[in-house]
Write an enzyme that holds these catalytic residues in place. Sequence first.
Site, mmCIF file in Angstrom:
data_model
loop_
_atom_site.group_PDB
_atom_site.id
_atom_site.type_symbol
_atom_site.label_atom_id
_atom_site.label_comp_id
_atom_site.label_asym_id
_atom_site.label_seq_id
_atom_site.Cartn_x
_atom_site.Cartn_y
_atom_site.Cartn_z
ATOM 1 N N GLN A 1 83.804 -16.804 5.493
ATOM 2 C CA GLN A 1 84.528 -15.550 5.308
ATOM 3 C C GLN A 1 85.921 -15.631 5.926
ATOM 4 O O GLN A 1 86.087 -16.127 7.034
ATOM 5 C CB GLN A 1 83.733 -14.409 5.962
ATOM 6 C CG GLN A 1 83.980 -13.053 5.360
ATOM 7 C CD GLN A 1 82.889 -12.059 5.737
ATOM 8 O OE1 GLN A 1 81.804 -12.441 6.117
ATOM 9 N NE2 GLN A 1 83.185 -10.787 5.616
ATOM 10 N N SER B 1 80.143 -20.956 9.291
ATOM 11 C CA SER B 1 79.488 -19.646 9.175
ATOM 12 C C SER B 1 78.825 -19.522 7.802
ATOM 13 O O SER B 1 77.906 -20.265 7.488
ATOM 14 C CB SER B 1 80.500 -18.529 9.445
ATOM 15 O OG SER B 1 79.843 -17.278 9.588
ATOM 16 N N LEU B 2 79.287 -18.606 6.951
ATOM 17 C CA LEU B 2 78.711 -18.465 5.611
ATOM 18 C C LEU B 2 78.706 -19.803 4.863
ATOM 19 O O LEU B 2 77.777 -20.111 4.104
ATOM 20 C CB LEU B 2 79.501 -17.416 4.819
ATOM 21 C CG LEU B 2 79.140 -17.076 3.376
ATOM 22 C CD1 LEU B 2 79.727 -18.022 2.361
ATOM 23 C CD2 LEU B 2 77.620 -16.968 3.174
ATOM 24 N N ARG C 1 71.807 -11.557 3.670
ATOM 25 C CA ARG C 1 72.639 -11.751 4.870
ATOM 26 C C ARG C 1 73.864 -10.846 4.806
ATOM 27 O O ARG C 1 74.225 -10.184 5.778
ATOM 28 C CB ARG C 1 73.072 -13.216 4.964
ATOM 29 C CG ARG C 1 73.928 -13.588 6.171
ATOM 30 C CD ARG C 1 74.335 -15.060 6.028
ATOM 31 N NE ARG C 1 74.923 -15.618 7.235
ATOM 32 C CZ ARG C 1 76.227 -15.681 7.488
ATOM 33 N NH1 ARG C 1 77.093 -15.158 6.632
ATOM 34 N NH2 ARG C 1 76.677 -16.255 8.601
ATOM 35 N N HIS D 1 78.282 -13.114 14.929
ATOM 36 C CA HIS D 1 78.018 -14.255 15.821
ATOM 37 C C HIS D 1 77.983 -13.833 17.295
ATOM 38 O O HIS D 1 78.568 -14.460 18.164
ATOM 39 C CB HIS D 1 79.037 -15.379 15.593
ATOM 40 C CG HIS D 1 78.956 -15.958 14.216
ATOM 41 N ND1 HIS D 1 77.878 -16.697 13.790
ATOM 42 C CD2 HIS D 1 79.799 -15.867 13.159
ATOM 43 C CE1 HIS D 1 78.070 -17.053 12.536
ATOM 44 N NE2 HIS D 1 79.220 -16.562 12.121
ATOM 45 N N GLN E 1 71.794 -18.684 13.629
ATOM 46 C CA GLN E 1 73.224 -18.701 13.302
ATOM 47 C C GLN E 1 73.899 -17.343 13.382
ATOM 48 O O GLN E 1 75.062 -17.235 13.758
ATOM 49 C CB GLN E 1 73.427 -19.309 11.903
ATOM 50 C CG GLN E 1 74.845 -19.750 11.628
ATOM 51 C CD GLN E 1 75.332 -19.285 10.260
ATOM 52 O OE1 GLN E 1 75.250 -18.110 9.929
ATOM 53 N NE2 GLN E 1 75.827 -20.219 9.485
#
Length: 299
Positions: free
Chosen positions: A16, A94-95, A119, A194, A243
């Site tokens: 992202q 991340s993603l 998610r 996160h 994560q």
Amino acid sequence: MTNDKMTKIAWVFPGQGSQTVGMGVDLQDTSIGKAKFELAEKILGWSILDKSQGAEEELSLTLYTQPCLYVIEAILADLLVEKGQLPDLVSGHSLGEYSAFYAARVFDFETGLTLVKRRAELMNSASGGKMVALMKFDRQQLDQLISNSSDVVLANDNSEQQVVISGTPEAVDQICSQVKAKRAVPLKVGGAFHSHFMSSASEQFQTVLESVNFTDAKVPVLSNIDPTPATQGEVLKGRLIGQMTGSVRWREIMEQLPLQAINQVIEVGPGKVLTGLIKRECPDISLRNVSNFEEVKVI
């Protein structure tokens, strides 16, 4: 160009923040892209191409950004495979880790998109947090300030020169006012991603993850919360479970690349964020970007 024995290639997938209006539009002209866009619309109930070509503000909503990035990155990865390209290692930011898992065939396209959809929904509904990127900062001072606060964490350790902190708006603002940094840029997100503030969303997501079968990866994966190479499906699932609340340890992922004898990195997806970071950290690694079909063709 095909992989030779002297070249060890890593594919990295952005997350992202890398989205751009118009991304992926040319991929609909390929048979792989057309099929996957149609399949994605059935799973999501909305069109990736419509969102990609719509207003930037809407595309930047977590609900839409994450599925759009996953689908476009998955198509680009498949187009590279169709050309005979195969990575020796994969990782995602991340993603982007979901795209990396797909590229390593840990799960199929539909499974990955179903996970990313859920998610995105959970992260989109987590509000009240703040994230700020810090550039050229005093790391020792920042570490000390974070250790003294229960409301802020180091969310993304992107490089020696760039990190993202995450937490309550008050606590994040307080640290930003105290730490010495060249720049502090608030991120356009609704929650404290996160961090432990995502634990409720993470717990809900864990039940979804646990119901999915992860197969062993075809190539090693460097995960965000544990940047050591792994291929076992259950190990990778365990890492993915942590994560959403864990830090993205991208600086350590980059440090692993030369240790794994990687000498070329291809960033698969929009933008050049990850290759920009790797260029400074690993100057001896050659870098390529594949964000559209034209760039696939010249690989």
